[in-house]
Design an enzyme around this catalytic site. Structure first.
Site, PDB file in Angstrom:
ATOM      1  N   ILE A  14      37.406  47.650  37.582  1.00  0.00           N
ATOM      2  CA  ILE A  14      37.608  47.349  36.164  1.00  0.00           C
ATOM      3  C   ILE A  14      37.556  45.831  36.009  1.00  0.00           C
ATOM      4  O   ILE A  14      38.555  45.138  36.114  1.00  0.00           O
ATOM      5  CB  ILE A  14      38.947  47.911  35.643  1.00  0.00           C
ATOM      6  CG1 ILE A  14      39.001  49.429  35.825  1.00  0.00           C
ATOM      7  CG2 ILE A  14      39.111  47.569  34.161  1.00  0.00           C
ATOM      8  CD1 ILE A  14      40.277  50.069  35.323  1.00  0.00           C
ATOM      9  N   HIS A  15      36.353  45.316  35.791  1.00  0.00           N
ATOM     10  CA  HIS A  15      36.172  43.884  35.588  1.00  0.00           C
ATOM     11  C   HIS A  15      36.181  43.578  34.090  1.00  0.00           C
ATOM     12  O   HIS A  15      36.471  44.462  33.273  1.00  0.00           O
ATOM     13  CB  HIS A  15      34.899  43.387  36.294  1.00  0.00           C
ATOM     14  CG  HIS A  15      33.662  44.108  35.879  1.00  0.00           C
ATOM     15  ND1 HIS A  15      32.886  43.694  34.821  1.00  0.00           N
ATOM     16  CD2 HIS A  15      33.078  45.228  36.364  1.00  0.00           C
ATOM     17  CE1 HIS A  15      31.864  44.529  34.680  1.00  0.00           C
ATOM     18  NE2 HIS A  15      31.956  45.470  35.606  1.00  0.00           N
ATOM     19  N   ALA A  16      35.906  42.365  33.712  1.00  0.00           N
ATOM     20  CA  ALA A  16      36.110  41.892  32.337  1.00  0.00           C
ATOM     21  C   ALA A  16      35.449  42.746  31.248  1.00  0.00           C
ATOM     22  O   ALA A  16      36.107  43.140  30.287  1.00  0.00           O
ATOM     23  CB  ALA A  16      35.651  40.444  32.214  1.00  0.00           C
ATOM     24  N   ALA A  19      36.857  46.324  30.998  1.00  0.00           N
ATOM     25  CA  ALA A  19      38.268  46.228  30.600  1.00  0.00           C
ATOM     26  C   ALA A  19      38.356  45.982  29.105  1.00  0.00           C
ATOM     27  O   ALA A  19      39.177  46.593  28.406  1.00  0.00           O
ATOM     28  CB  ALA A  19      38.969  45.112  31.370  1.00  0.00           C
TER      29      ALA A  19
END
Length: 85
Positions: A14-16, A19
């Site tokens: 779950i990266h930027a 997210a």
């Protein structure tokens, strides 16, 4: 209360970007939505909380829903996670 568990499949976790999309999706509902990993819990409607979990591929997250539209929120976020992460 509704709850479901999900194993992250995205190689980047779950990266930027995902997210932010997850937070935006959660904000569509009035229910309280929390996300947890390894016993650490965060508000799913707050980007820093979601990012702070640092969920990686293969790790399990748990989403918990409480409120008037919890069933709809649970179904929508489960569908979202399966499609995006």
């Amino acid at each position: 209360m509704q709850e479901f568990k999900y194993i992250i499949t995205d190689p980047d976790g779950i990266h930027a970007r995902p997210a932010g999309e997850l937070v935006a999706k959660a904000k569509e509902f009035i229910s309280d939505i929390s996300i947890s990993k390894g016993g650490v819990r965060a508000d799913c409607k707050r980007i820093f909380g979601v990012m702070g979990l640092a969920a990686k591929q293969g790790q399990e997250i748990i989403l918990t829903f409480e409120g008037a539209d919890e069933k709809e929120a649970c179904a929508a976020l489960e569908t979202f996670l399966k499609a995006k992460m």
